[in-house]
Design an enzyme around this catalytic site. Sequence first.
Site, PDB file in Angstrom:
ATOM      1  CG  HIS A 134      -2.124  -3.358  -9.604  1.00 35.46           C
ATOM      2  ND1 HIS A 134      -3.465  -3.206  -9.321  1.00 35.46           N
ATOM      3  CD2 HIS A 134      -1.462  -3.082  -8.459  1.00 35.46           C
ATOM      4  CE1 HIS A 134      -3.598  -2.852  -8.056  1.00 35.46           C
ATOM      5  NE2 HIS A 134      -2.407  -2.765  -7.502  1.00 35.46           N
ATOM      6  CG  ASN A 192       2.752 -10.381   2.730  1.00 30.67           C
ATOM      7  OD1 ASN A 192       2.170  -9.410   2.253  1.00 30.67           O
ATOM      8  ND2 ASN A 192       3.740 -10.995   2.102  1.00 30.67           N
ATOM      9  CB  SER A 200      -4.405  -3.936  -1.198  1.00 28.34           C
ATOM     10  OG  SER A 200      -3.974  -4.171  -2.495  1.00 28.34           O
ATOM     11  CG  HIS A 227      -5.636 -10.448  -2.384  1.00 23.66           C
ATOM     12  ND1 HIS A 227      -4.751  -9.389  -2.456  1.00 23.66           N
ATOM     13  CD2 HIS A 227      -6.858  -9.922  -2.634  1.00 23.66           C
ATOM     14  CE1 HIS A 227      -5.421  -8.285  -2.748  1.00 23.66           C
ATOM     15  NE2 HIS A 227      -6.697  -8.573  -2.851  1.00 23.66           N
ATOM     16  CE1 TYR A 245      -3.259  -7.509 -10.354  1.00 24.30           C
ATOM     17  CE2 TYR A 245      -1.259  -6.594  -9.411  1.00 24.30           C
ATOM     18  CZ  TYR A 245      -2.623  -6.821  -9.351  1.00 24.30           C
ATOM     19  OH  TYR A 245      -3.346  -6.345  -8.281  1.00 24.30           O
ATOM     20  CD  GLU A 246      -5.758  -4.168 -12.394  1.00 20.26           C
ATOM     21  OE1 GLU A 246      -6.966  -4.002 -12.606  1.00 20.26           O
ATOM     22  OE2 GLU A 246      -5.054  -3.350 -11.766  1.00 20.26           O
ATOM     23  CG  HIS A 300      -7.342  -1.903  -5.961  1.00 15.02           C
ATOM     24  ND1 HIS A 300      -6.422  -0.893  -5.790  1.00 15.02           N
ATOM     25  CD2 HIS A 300      -6.764  -3.016  -5.493  1.00 15.02           C
ATOM     26  CE1 HIS A 300      -5.325  -1.401  -5.257  1.00 15.02           C
ATOM     27  NE2 HIS A 300      -5.497  -2.685  -5.071  1.00 15.02           N
ATOM     28  CB  ALA A 317      -0.770  -4.074   0.521  1.00 11.22           C
ATOM     29  CG  MET A 362       2.725  -7.295  -7.274  1.00 11.31           C
ATOM     30  SD  MET A 362       1.390  -8.489  -7.480  1.00 11.31           S
ATOM     31  CE  MET A 362       1.978  -9.828  -6.411  1.00 11.31           C
ATOM     32  CB  SER A 363       1.221  -0.864  -7.023  1.00  9.54           C
ATOM     33  OG  SER A 363       1.459  -0.662  -5.648  1.00  9.54           O
TER      34      SER A 363
END
Length: 270
Positions: free
Chosen positions: A81, A233, A28, A245, A83-84, A59, A111, A209-210
Amino acid sequence: MTYQDYEEARDVAMKQIGGAEIAVVLGSGLGDYAEEFEDVREIKYRDIPHFPVSTAPGHSGKLISGTKAGKRVLIMSGRMHMYEGIPLEQIAFPIRVLKLMGVKNLILTNAAGGVNASFRPGDLMLITDYINLTGRSPLTGPNEALFGPRFPDMSQAFSKELRQAALESAQEMNLEIRQGVYCWMSGPCYETPAEIRMIRLLGADAVGMSTVPDVMAAVHASIKTLGISCITNMAAGMLDQPITHQEVLEVGKKVQSSFRGLLDRVIEKL
Ligand code: HPA
């Protein structure tokens, strides 16, 4: 997926952009790293047979080849990812296509939220190891023995040699770089404060998440891998503020120049 699917994808991608021994997956906010390369060629993911297409904001969905420091590099601008809703086997697909395109060294960027209390947003962290709290793997299913063994050894998921090259690069730039363990969570919700306390106890320094499915597929296929997180963050509950985000993308942008400088130097050393 059959081995032939990977070969078809390779043939189309190679014909349009050529192969390389080095590849970079952009996380990201880093999506335009390829702008600095020479002799750039690109192909959209959707034009590569069987290739999954990323939908996450930030992306872009292109496989790019370009030259930097005299080295040809393949760049994945946009990653997929879990989650997609993309099946994990498909998340590993691009990594295996990279293997067939000649890739020996892979740099994964992302990120991530800072779990280690001494970290600050904007820090870069070399990933030394991972914790997989999703319980999932892109290697589930019949083993594709043409890529690698049924039970891959993960005792050095992130190559020591590449980490050394990254540490030296950071030193040359006078760039402070953190090191730590990355914990893979499934998302798309950011974690709860209780989850963050738990993963800190488990030994994680950053959360995201990746990257973990990518490194699993890469190690399985004997690709040496380096992982670098941009701490965008502090993880949930560490500061009295929500995570957005927007913030993740903004901090990513701010550290872009040092992140790029580091990638440039690492590529030179490979
Ligand atoms: N959690 C999970 N993924 C992330 C975060 C986070 O705090 N920041 C950037 N990606």
